[in-house]
Design a protein around this motif. Sequence first.
Motif, mmCIF file in Angstrom:
data_model
loop_
_atom_site.group_PDB
_atom_site.id
_atom_site.type_symbol
_atom_site.label_atom_id
_atom_site.label_comp_id
_atom_site.label_asym_id
_atom_site.label_seq_id
_atom_site.Cartn_x
_atom_site.Cartn_y
_atom_site.Cartn_z
ATOM 1 N N GLN A 45 16.085 11.548 23.472
ATOM 2 C CA GLN A 45 16.129 12.656 24.064
ATOM 3 C C GLN A 45 16.702 13.705 22.796
ATOM 4 O OE1 GLN A 45 14.958 13.990 27.033
ATOM 5 N NE2 GLN A 45 14.495 11.715 27.422
ATOM 6 N N PRO A 46 15.998 15.004 22.749
ATOM 7 C CA PRO A 46 16.530 15.863 21.698
ATOM 8 C C PRO A 46 17.886 15.991 21.240
ATOM 9 C CG PRO A 46 15.474 16.977 23.489
ATOM 10 C CD PRO A 46 15.261 15.704 23.699
ATOM 11 N N TRP A 47 18.718 16.079 22.280
ATOM 12 C CA TRP A 47 20.433 16.237 22.303
ATOM 13 C C TRP A 47 20.916 15.002 21.699
ATOM 14 C CZ3 TRP A 47 17.991 16.700 27.232
ATOM 15 C CH2 TRP A 47 18.123 15.856 28.081
ATOM 16 N N ALA A 48 20.100 13.878 21.648
ATOM 17 C CA ALA A 48 20.735 12.734 21.090
ATOM 18 C C ALA A 48 20.457 12.522 19.296
ATOM 19 C CB ALA A 48 20.369 11.373 21.740
ATOM 20 N N THR A 49 19.692 13.500 18.883
ATOM 21 C CA THR A 49 19.065 13.426 17.617
ATOM 22 C C THR A 49 19.636 14.674 16.799
ATOM 23 O OG1 THR A 49 17.014 14.415 18.293
ATOM 24 C CG2 THR A 49 17.316 11.999 17.916
ATOM 25 N N GLY A 50 19.617 15.896 17.280
ATOM 26 C CA GLY A 50 20.024 17.006 16.385
ATOM 27 C C GLY A 50 21.626 17.403 16.816
ATOM 28 N N LEU A 51 21.881 18.342 16.032
ATOM 29 C CA LEU A 51 23.323 18.910 16.149
ATOM 30 C C LEU A 51 23.476 19.821 17.247
ATOM 31 C CD1 LEU A 51 24.182 19.225 12.302
ATOM 32 C CD2 LEU A 51 24.929 17.680 13.843
ATOM 33 N N GLY A 52 24.587 19.641 17.880
ATOM 34 C CA GLY A 52 24.872 20.906 18.892
ATOM 35 C C GLY A 52 25.456 21.991 18.007
ATOM 36 N N GLU A 53 26.098 22.978 19.001
ATOM 37 C CA GLU A 53 26.572 24.203 18.555
ATOM 38 C C GLU A 53 28.013 23.853 17.928
ATOM 39 O OE1 GLU A 53 26.354 28.642 20.717
ATOM 40 O OE2 GLU A 53 27.773 27.021 21.637
ATOM 41 N N GLY A 54 28.426 24.722 16.964
ATOM 42 C CA GLY A 54 29.832 24.636 16.489
ATOM 43 C C GLY A 54 30.811 25.427 17.286
ATOM 44 N N VAL A 55 32.016 24.824 17.077
ATOM 45 C CA VAL A 55 33.154 25.457 18.128
ATOM 46 C C VAL A 55 33.486 26.798 17.493
ATOM 47 C CG1 VAL A 55 34.177 23.454 18.716
ATOM 48 C CG2 VAL A 55 34.707 24.297 16.374
ATOM 49 N N ASP A 56 33.158 27.308 16.448
ATOM 50 C CA ASP A 56 33.272 28.564 15.900
ATOM 51 C C ASP A 56 32.735 29.580 16.846
ATOM 52 O OD1 ASP A 56 31.123 27.662 14.795
ATOM 53 O OD2 ASP A 56 31.168 28.525 12.842
ATOM 54 N N ALA A 57 31.675 29.177 17.291
ATOM 55 C CA ALA A 57 30.957 30.347 18.338
ATOM 56 C C ALA A 57 31.994 30.623 19.538
ATOM 57 C CB ALA A 57 29.645 29.519 18.708
ATOM 58 N N THR A 58 32.677 29.742 19.882
ATOM 59 C CA THR A 58 33.231 29.971 21.164
ATOM 60 C C THR A 58 35.055 29.977 20.981
ATOM 61 O OG1 THR A 58 33.213 27.586 21.542
ATOM 62 C CG2 THR A 58 31.649 28.893 22.515
ATOM 63 N N PRO A 59 35.644 30.902 20.187
ATOM 64 C CA PRO A 59 36.923 30.940 20.132
ATOM 65 C C PRO A 59 37.682 31.198 21.556
ATOM 66 C CG PRO A 59 36.016 33.138 19.530
ATOM 67 C CD PRO A 59 35.036 32.232 19.451
ATOM 68 N N TYR A 60 36.918 31.817 22.515
ATOM 69 C CA TYR A 60 37.453 31.830 23.785
ATOM 70 C C TYR A 60 36.345 31.382 24.643
ATOM 71 C CZ TYR A 60 40.328 32.123 27.961
ATOM 72 O OH TYR A 60 40.880 31.763 29.110
ATOM 73 N N GLY A 61 36.098 30.215 25.298
ATOM 74 C CA GLY A 61 34.794 29.758 25.745
ATOM 75 C C GLY A 61 34.557 30.156 27.077
ATOM 76 N N LEU A 62 33.258 30.103 27.446
ATOM 77 C CA LEU A 62 32.610 30.498 28.924
ATOM 78 C C LEU A 62 32.075 29.407 29.508
ATOM 79 C CD1 LEU A 62 31.525 34.222 28.463
ATOM 80 C CD2 LEU A 62 33.058 33.180 30.135
ATOM 81 N N PRO A 63 31.831 29.285 30.841
ATOM 82 C CA PRO A 63 31.167 28.083 31.368
ATOM 83 C C PRO A 63 29.609 28.093 30.823
ATOM 84 C CG PRO A 63 32.322 29.521 33.047
ATOM 85 C CD PRO A 63 32.320 30.273 31.805
ATOM 86 N N ILE A 64 29.320 27.036 30.728
ATOM 87 C CA ILE A 64 27.825 26.817 30.383
ATOM 88 C C ILE A 64 26.794 27.323 31.048
ATOM 89 C CG2 ILE A 64 27.487 24.586 31.594
ATOM 90 C CD1 ILE A 64 26.106 23.209 29.208
ATOM 91 N N LYS A 65 25.876 27.946 30.597
ATOM 92 C CA LYS A 65 24.373 28.880 31.188
ATOM 93 C C LYS A 65 24.141 28.080 32.486
ATOM 94 C CE LYS A 65 21.104 27.119 28.073
ATOM 95 N NZ LYS A 65 20.252 27.383 27.091
ATOM 96 N N TYR A 66 24.226 26.882 32.715
ATOM 97 C CA TYR A 66 23.851 26.154 33.841
ATOM 98 C C TYR A 66 24.660 26.221 34.970
ATOM 99 C CZ TYR A 66 21.180 23.843 30.019
ATOM 100 O OH TYR A 66 20.329 23.525 29.178
ATOM 101 N N GLU A 67 25.723 26.638 34.856
ATOM 102 C CA GLU A 67 26.919 27.035 35.840
ATOM 103 C C GLU A 67 26.911 28.744 35.979
ATOM 104 O OE1 GLU A 67 28.524 24.498 37.460
ATOM 105 O OE2 GLU A 67 26.988 23.371 36.574
ATOM 106 N N SER A 68 25.877 29.438 35.606
ATOM 107 C CA SER A 68 25.953 30.848 36.129
ATOM 108 C C SER A 68 26.151 31.356 37.324
ATOM 109 C CB SER A 68 24.821 31.652 35.184
ATOM 110 O OG SER A 68 23.662 31.014 35.719
ATOM 111 N N HIS A 69 25.798 30.407 38.202
ATOM 112 C CA HIS A 69 25.655 30.729 39.699
ATOM 113 C C HIS A 69 27.334 30.539 40.295
ATOM 114 C CE1 HIS A 69 25.131 26.567 39.319
ATOM 115 N NE2 HIS A 69 25.599 26.276 40.356
#
Lengths: 427, 427
Positions: A45-69
């Motif tokens: 799967q693509p998530w097992a081979t590429g790099l994910g997002e860096g943490v500098d993007a989320t100094p104060y994090g929000l829920p993942i988009k899949y939980e927007s409900h």
Amino acid sequence: MTTSFKGPKPSRRQFLSGAAAAGAGAVAAQASGAATPDPLITEVQPWATGLGEGVDATPYGLPIKYESHVVRRNVEWLTADTISSINFTPIHALDGTITPQGCAFERHHSGAIELRKEDYRLMINGLVDKPLIFTYADLERFPREQHVYFCECAANTGMEWAGAQLNGAQFTHGMIHNMEYTGVPLRTLLQEAGLDAAGDLEDKWIYVEGHDASSNGRSIPMSKAMDDCLVAFKANGEALRKEHGYPVRLVVPGWEGNMWVKWLRRVEVVDGPVESREETSKYTDTLANGISRKWTWVMDAKSVITSPSPQSPIQHGHGPLVITGLAWSGHGAITRVDVSKDGGKTWETARLAKPGEKMALTRFYLDTTWNGEEMLLQARAMDETGYVQPTKEQLREIRGENSIYHNNCIQTWHVKPNGEAENVEVS
Amino acid sequence: MTTSFKGPKPSRRQFLSGAAAAGAGAVAAQASGAATPDPLITEVQPWATGLGEGVDATPYGLPIKYESHVVRRNVEWLTADTISSINFTPIHALDGTITPQGCAFERHHSGAIELRKEDYRLMINGLVDKPLIFTYADLERFPREQHVYFCECAANTGMEWAGAQLNGAQFTHGMIHNMEYTGVPLRTLLQEAGLDAAGDLEDKWIYVEGHDASSNGRSIPMSKAMDDCLVAFKANGEALRKEHGYPVRLVVPGWEGNMWVKWLRRVEVVDGPVESREETSKYTDTLANGISRKWTWVMDAKSVITSPSPQSPIQHGHGPLVITGLAWSGHGAITRVDVSKDGGKTWETARLAKPGEKMALTRFYLDTTWNGEEMLLQARAMDETGYVQPTKEQLREIRGENSIYHNNCIQTWHVKPNGEAENVEVS
């Protein structure tokens, strides 16, 4: 299990036959060639081979988009104006007991104001030796306490008095949150103002109000003020959110949420209740004879099944099923929760995730089996005083049907063979 | 005080002279005409007359803008690439014990991946009777538990081995969080795979890895796997955040954070440790003689004063001062925390906000008085095993100075007459 286990414990074999049938047997199935290979297993799967997002993007994090409900919901029709509004915790989608501030129920009467700590003042005046004004920095210098408490709106479940109205635990029971509050005991500040020299405390009351335009003034008997009320500035470790009263709110454990005055401005010591708008024309319960009940502050023991429920249907096959929900009491700790599958004819005792704590939400589970049969799911809570949560019928006999507030009756979800659930009333 | 109070309790008179001097006497001062009137008291403020914001604007709320400094911090120099990074909980600005997910420490080795629940699979294989693959929905059908646990990076405080390096509790001790985790005991899933028929458990290990490209594989002895490890899907009530391993992570209570594998993909039962990259070239401590310590999993008892601290100086005048901090132990519950103002020469026992809970953060307070004297502030934690947190000197004697990981020594803040604090080393 290391936690207390009050209900029947399903056997391991039960799970072997159940969960495996639902999909957990994929390895064996593929080995035998009987099932379609699962590309999520057989392909990289693509998530097992590429790099994910860096943490500098989320100094104060929000829920993942899949939980927007999983968010608070507002309903326009409940209050006169959306600015004078209320919103609902998505309890159907949560588990555990802590409510994150970001999706925690709150209500305000004239909007959520923005008040800097530097501009914050708290006055204690009235029948005290020494009227005082505290800055935010002053409050931080007094000994603090921490407690996890629930905060429930008096109107929670209010629409259900007349019958099953709203299709979802979030809307029937979501005017509640449960957070770890940090603050200074109100008692400490009252004593600082010289209260203990002001005569017989038993006759005294306090009148509290907020910095917002509504002021939301409420009278509280001195016995409660001196017992466990907190002048709180943190919830779940961090500063209160704006809509929860930043920088300071009053916490009145076990009592109705509208007394937890936000943006706390003033505590006046008075010699009797003020009979303010919010405790006469609002937040009172009118009985069948037209007379209103007096002083309905404590939230009685109550519970609700959060899953399965209308917003959280059963989406897996037959076999093991976890029934879960929340229970609470303004009179103390929850000691037991029973669950019925047949509308209250028979009951099974649920497992409490942890021993009940005073005036805090308690999570319960019934680990059971479901084979597609219809269910009339109910939960009933009991607290340390021996009180048992009543049926709607029992409550109506005493209170009539004029009330909006203080409906703590047993709730029923009708679970259908397809796993969907509906809000119904049983008699 | 309703909570346990192990330290000396300041008298009310102490506060009368202290807090009142700091500003709480404004009412009296104005009445006597001695002070400049405070316009925040004497003039009507805009927030008391207008409408605040409506709740529909915040279906999922964020902190108020005035708290924008209370965020996780990343430091570029600590890891080779910002994408392979770590961030720090703003513990200097928090209180209580719960860490909100939005500002909770986390570390990842190849970025935070986005994995939908529908695409999630967990394999249990190796030395089991029946290899199994679980979907997310499968996991939700097993009995769940809830526990508040701390998660601390092995490298927390690592830069301090060589001396005082980083000026702030967030950077010296912020690689930690404390959340209410909900999940299924790993034991339950291993038993489901027929583990108990696989021979002598004492000789067995598990090898766990994540769905991300790094996989972050780690070996864990079976005794721990069968004890208290959780396959967790919620933290503080809601779904795990992406950077915390959404939708499923492993929780390994009391053990170093890198073993809490995120985006959990596979649990293989093996007959010995795998000696993976993450447990040989990384996460090992090299002693003075060049030999590395073996199996350093448990996080020993530790504490830190969060306020006052370099990022949280004393900004009020002389008089009452609340000294507060956090203590924790991977070996069980914290039983006592002492605070020193003179670099460890004399100690006072702090008040614990609640009795310590196993493998969870404990908040402590010392309610004291400060009149501008210089302080060398220290805290030292004790846990239920009788272990006492060591000094840096004691730790260096045993471990040398080559280590990065597992520095649990006593931390010192030098508080100056102006209230500012600095990270220093005392000998």
